[in-house]
Design a protein around this motif. Structure first.
Motif, mmCIF file in Angstrom:
data_model
loop_
_atom_site.group_PDB
_atom_site.id
_atom_site.type_symbol
_atom_site.label_atom_id
_atom_site.label_comp_id
_atom_site.label_asym_id
_atom_site.label_seq_id
_atom_site.Cartn_x
_atom_site.Cartn_y
_atom_site.Cartn_z
ATOM 1 N N VAL A 52 81.342 33.277 47.919
ATOM 2 C CA VAL A 52 82.691 32.737 48.111
ATOM 3 C C VAL A 52 83.294 33.249 49.419
ATOM 4 O O VAL A 52 82.833 34.227 49.985
ATOM 5 N N ASN A 56 88.851 33.323 48.379
ATOM 6 C CA ASN A 56 88.448 33.006 47.007
ATOM 7 C C ASN A 56 87.945 34.235 46.269
ATOM 8 O O ASN A 56 88.145 34.363 45.062
ATOM 9 N N TYR A 57 87.311 35.146 46.985
ATOM 10 C CA TYR A 57 86.848 36.384 46.362
ATOM 11 C C TYR A 57 88.039 37.165 45.801
ATOM 12 O O TYR A 57 88.020 37.614 44.656
ATOM 13 N N LEU A 60 89.414 35.118 42.753
ATOM 14 C CA LEU A 60 88.549 35.025 41.572
ATOM 15 C C LEU A 60 88.254 36.366 40.912
ATOM 16 O O LEU A 60 88.088 36.422 39.692
ATOM 17 N N TYR A 66 85.849 35.377 35.474
ATOM 18 C CA TYR A 66 85.103 35.695 36.691
ATOM 19 C C TYR A 66 85.172 37.201 36.948
ATOM 20 O O TYR A 66 86.131 37.863 36.566
ATOM 21 N N TRP A 79 80.370 37.785 46.605
ATOM 22 C CA TRP A 79 79.759 36.958 45.572
ATOM 23 C C TRP A 79 80.505 37.200 44.267
ATOM 24 O O TRP A 79 80.873 38.322 43.951
ATOM 25 N N GLN A 82 80.669 33.904 37.355
ATOM 26 C CA GLN A 82 81.408 33.282 36.264
ATOM 27 C C GLN A 82 80.667 33.673 34.999
ATOM 28 O O GLN A 82 79.487 33.394 34.852
ATOM 29 N N TYR A 95 82.927 23.021 42.103
ATOM 30 C CA TYR A 95 83.579 23.244 43.397
ATOM 31 C C TYR A 95 83.064 24.532 44.050
ATOM 32 O O TYR A 95 82.697 24.544 45.226
ATOM 33 N N TYR A 96 83.023 25.623 43.293
ATOM 34 C CA TYR A 96 82.594 26.905 43.856
ATOM 35 C C TYR A 96 81.105 26.911 44.209
ATOM 36 O O TYR A 96 80.707 27.525 45.209
ATOM 37 N N GLU A 99 80.924 25.044 47.446
ATOM 38 C CA GLU A 99 81.437 25.908 48.521
ATOM 39 C C GLU A 99 80.407 26.967 48.908
ATOM 40 O O GLU A 99 80.220 27.275 50.078
ATOM 41 N N SER A 100 79.742 27.539 47.927
ATOM 42 C CA SER A 100 78.705 28.524 48.195
ATOM 43 C C SER A 100 77.592 27.902 49.019
ATOM 44 O O SER A 100 77.130 28.470 50.014
#
Length: 121
Positions: A52, A56-57, A60, A66, A79, A82, A95-96, A99-100
């Motif tokens: 991420v 986002n990190y 999340l 998460y 990283w 989930q 989505y994630y 993105e990754s």
């Protein structure tokens, strides 16, 4: 999300490849670089790990369902894992994962990006 759905989605991404490694983890790579991992918690529940962005990190790691990914996060990498499918919807997870994939593919050399038809927008 099931492993079957996870594998189907990851397999639909350009230049992705699959290998089972690290204790039966479903490992997905783009041009040889890991972008997503499907594994199991100690309780046997499905977990999904992905790279991420910094923002986002931070978001999340404090969100329900998460946490920073074991091994990766302890080495300073951004990283997330989930781990609770009951609190995370599949759309967010997709989505994630996308993105990754994007973040990892952007880290490839321009030559590899061109060879695999990546990031050609």
């Amino acid at each position: 999300m099931t492993y079957e759905q996870f594998n189907q989605h990851c397999g639909s991404l350009i230049a992705s490849s699959y290998v089972m490694q690290w204790g039966n983890s479903h490992v997905w790579k783009v041009a040889g670089k890991v972008f997503a991992i499907g594994g199991q918690s100690k309780d046997g529940d499905a977990t999904f790990t992905f790279k991420v962005s910094e923002r986002n990190y931070e978001f999340l790691k404090m969100s329900e369902g998460y946490h920073p990914a074991p091994y990766f996060a302890t080495r300073g990498m951004k990283w997330i894992q989930q781990y609770d499918a009951n609190t995370v919807d599949d759309e967010a997870l997709i989505y994630y994962i996308n993105e990754s994939y994007r973040l990892v593919s952007l880290g490839l050399s321009k030559k590899l990006q061109k060879q695999f038809g990546l990031n050609q927008m």
